[in-house]
Structures are given as C-alpha cells and as structure tokens.
Design a protein around this motif. Sequence first.
Motif, short mmCIF file in Angstrom:
data_model
loop_
_atom_site.label_atom_id
_atom_site.label_comp_id
_atom_site.label_asym_id
_atom_site.label_seq_id
_atom_site.Cartn_x
_atom_site.Cartn_y
_atom_site.Cartn_z
N SER A 33 0.80 -1.22 0.00
CA SER A 33 0.00 0.00 0.00
C SER A 33 0.83 1.26 0.00
O SER A 33 0.29 2.35 0.14
CB SER A 33 -0.93 0.01 1.23
OG SER A 33 -0.17 0.03 2.43
N GLU A 35 2.96 4.49 -1.32
CA GLU A 35 2.72 5.37 -2.44
C GLU A 35 3.54 4.89 -3.64
O GLU A 35 4.68 4.49 -3.51
CB GLU A 35 3.16 6.80 -2.06
CG GLU A 35 2.50 7.33 -0.79
CD GLU A 35 1.05 7.68 -0.99
OE1 GLU A 35 0.58 7.61 -2.12
OE2 GLU A 35 0.39 8.02 -0.01
N TYR A 37 4.45 6.76 -6.54
CA TYR A 37 4.64 7.94 -7.37
C TYR A 37 5.93 7.80 -8.16
O TYR A 37 6.90 7.21 -7.71
CB TYR A 37 4.68 9.19 -6.49
CG TYR A 37 3.39 9.46 -5.76
CD1 TYR A 37 2.18 9.58 -6.46
CD2 TYR A 37 3.36 9.61 -4.38
CE1 TYR A 37 1.00 9.83 -5.80
CE2 TYR A 37 2.18 9.85 -3.72
CZ TYR A 37 1.00 9.97 -4.42
OH TYR A 37 -0.17 10.21 -3.76
N ASN A 150 5.05 12.94 -0.31
CA ASN A 150 3.72 12.38 -0.04
C ASN A 150 2.75 13.48 0.36
O ASN A 150 1.59 13.49 -0.08
CB ASN A 150 3.81 11.33 1.07
CG ASN A 150 4.25 9.98 0.55
OD1 ASN A 150 3.97 9.61 -0.58
ND2 ASN A 150 4.95 9.22 1.37
N TRP A 154 -0.53 14.68 -1.74
CA TRP A 154 -1.85 14.69 -1.07
C TRP A 154 -2.49 16.07 -1.17
O TRP A 154 -3.68 16.20 -1.45
CB TRP A 154 -1.66 14.30 0.39
CG TRP A 154 -2.92 14.49 1.21
CD1 TRP A 154 -3.97 13.64 1.33
CD2 TRP A 154 -3.25 15.63 2.02
NE1 TRP A 154 -4.93 14.16 2.15
CE2 TRP A 154 -4.53 15.38 2.59
CE3 TRP A 154 -2.60 16.83 2.31
CZ2 TRP A 154 -5.15 16.29 3.43
CZ3 TRP A 154 -3.23 17.73 3.15
CH2 TRP A 154 -4.49 17.47 3.70
N HIS A 157 -3.82 16.77 -4.74
CA HIS A 157 -4.92 15.94 -5.22
C HIS A 157 -5.96 15.66 -4.15
O HIS A 157 -6.74 14.72 -4.27
CB HIS A 157 -4.38 14.61 -5.75
CG HIS A 157 -3.38 14.78 -6.84
ND1 HIS A 157 -3.57 15.59 -7.92
CD2 HIS A 157 -2.14 14.23 -7.01
CE1 HIS A 157 -2.52 15.55 -8.72
NE2 HIS A 157 -1.63 14.73 -8.19
N LYS A 158 -5.95 16.45 -3.10
CA LYS A 158 -6.85 16.20 -1.96
C LYS A 158 -8.31 16.28 -2.38
O LYS A 158 -8.73 17.20 -3.07
CB LYS A 158 -6.57 17.21 -0.85
CG LYS A 158 -7.43 17.03 0.38
CD LYS A 158 -7.00 17.99 1.47
CE LYS A 158 -7.19 19.43 1.07
NZ LYS A 158 -6.88 20.36 2.16
N HIS A 202 -8.15 9.12 -4.67
CA HIS A 202 -6.68 9.10 -4.64
C HIS A 202 -6.15 9.29 -6.07
O HIS A 202 -5.44 8.43 -6.59
CB HIS A 202 -6.16 7.77 -4.07
CG HIS A 202 -6.66 7.47 -2.70
ND1 HIS A 202 -7.88 6.84 -2.47
CD2 HIS A 202 -6.13 7.71 -1.48
CE1 HIS A 202 -8.06 6.72 -1.17
NE2 HIS A 202 -7.02 7.22 -0.55
N LYS A 205 -2.55 8.19 -7.90
CA LYS A 205 -1.86 7.16 -7.12
C LYS A 205 -2.22 5.78 -7.64
O LYS A 205 -3.38 5.45 -7.81
CB LYS A 205 -2.25 7.28 -5.64
CG LYS A 205 -1.59 6.20 -4.77
CD LYS A 205 -1.98 6.36 -3.32
CE LYS A 205 -1.41 5.24 -2.46
NZ LYS A 205 -1.77 5.38 -1.04
N LYS A 256 -4.85 3.15 -11.60
CA LYS A 256 -4.94 4.44 -10.93
C LYS A 256 -5.95 5.33 -11.65
O LYS A 256 -6.22 5.14 -12.84
CB LYS A 256 -3.58 5.14 -10.88
CG LYS A 256 -3.08 5.71 -12.18
CD LYS A 256 -1.77 6.47 -11.96
CE LYS A 256 -1.24 7.05 -13.26
NZ LYS A 256 0.01 7.81 -13.03
N SER A 259 -5.28 11.89 -12.52
CA SER A 259 -5.47 13.16 -11.84
C SER A 259 -5.88 14.22 -12.85
O SER A 259 -5.50 14.14 -14.03
CB SER A 259 -4.18 13.60 -11.14
OG SER A 259 -3.14 13.77 -12.07
#
Length: 263
Positions: A33, A35, A37, A150, A154, A157-158, A202, A205, A256, A259
């Motif tokens: 799990s 990240e 990236y 991280n 976040w 892309h929150k 997410h 991600k 994923k 985004s």
Amino acid sequence: MISTQHTAHKPRIKRLAGLVLGLILSAVCFVLSAEMYRILIITDDWANKKTLKSGLLEGGMTVHPMASAELFKEDVAIPDKLDAIVVDLERSATDTGKLCHAIKRERALKELPLILLVTESHLGRIDFGWGVEDYLTLPVSAKRLVERLNFLMWKLHKIEAHNGFSCGTLMIDFERYEVHIKGAPVDLTYKEFELLKFLAMHPGKAFTREVLLDKVWGYDYYGGTRTVDVHIRRLRSKIEVGGASYIETVRNVGYKFLSPSSK
C-alpha cells in the motif's frame, strides 16, 4: 472408513487456515500500500545522492535520474507519466533560473510539482516565479524527502470524502451514491461505485490489485484479483464514453485514477 476424531478437527483446521490466510493477506496489502509515485530527480551530484534514491525506492516510489544538461538537448528523453520533479542544486552545473525555465518549457513537465534541494547559499535567492512548489535545505534525509513528497501529492490531489468529485464530464456524488456522465445517470453496482470512489479519492496514485481487493472487498474476501480486473473493465465500459479516459492501467502494478492535471 473415516476416523470420527479426524472429522471433528476439520472445522477447527478450516477456521485456523482462514485466519492465517487473512493475516497473510493483510500483511501483504500493508507492504503493497506504499505510495507509487514516479519521481524525476535532476542532479549533477548523483554519486552523493544515491542514499536519497534508496530511500525513495524504500518509500514505494519510482526514481528516474537525469543530469541537468540533458534538459537542454533537442532529443531529451522524458520518462512517461511522472508525478513530481526534484531538482538538486548542490554542485549543479546549470544556473538555477535557467534550469527551472527549461523544465517548465517541456510539455510533459510544466504542470508537475517542482521541489528544490538547496544549500544555505541558495536561501534568499529562490524565485518562486520559476514555478517552484517547495524546497528543502540540504543535507536532507531520504525519510524527510519522502514525507514531503507524499504531503505535496496529497495536497495537490486532496478530495474530501463527504462531498463529491468531478472530472471532465464525470460527476460522482459520494453521499447519494450517484454517478453522472454529461448529466446523464450511470447505473453502477455497489462494488463498481465503491471501486470508482476509492480510486477517484486518490487521483494519480497507483494501487495493486491486491490492495484494491482489500480496500473495496475486504481482507476476508477469498476471491482472486481477477475480480478487480472484471470490475475495472465494467467501469470503463460505463464511464469512459466519447473518448474519455479516467482509469489507467499501470503496467506490472495495477490501476490508478487519472489526476485532473494529467488529463
């Protein structure tokens, strides 16, 4: 003839096996799990920055190194589907302003968050008009760089879980469990909606099939990862209409949600 004692132990053995399998699956999902990236590191001091690369890899990130001079080549090869750029200014052979402008001239790089690794001598001379998102002062630990990346991803892309989400013609209402494409409702099953919701919350991600199985179906689900592929295929057939693309297959990893900045 089957022994009565042996038969009596079968339910207990089955329960124990199920418990062990659940524990193993949870442990695997925890490891996977991290990240995922993809980070471009521009540095002319790679020999002294290998510990940062190791730390990023341990943090679950993919690292693509590049020397600053490569950005000024006509045939510069930019890695695909990057998430962020880290520029190391220690012993950099290129002027900082020129380097940042060269990054922002590249179509594949100009929208990506940019972090500078600076020395004390650079402080007070950083122009945020260069498109710099953040900076860290050297020396910096790999752990701190991973945490900053991280947090940055976040922040960019929150998405708040209590409202909804929209991307292009796709609109998701988390409270009403409704999905619309160009204003028209889309009929999704409960698991299809939960899978879409999890990915959409997410963006950018990548998740393995094992992690998606754990997050959407639960660790006690004994079906195979093929279930994820089937649901992804159904989702795509329902929401990716008119040439739209929202869910990307990440080779050798999983899936994923694209985004907004990458669309």
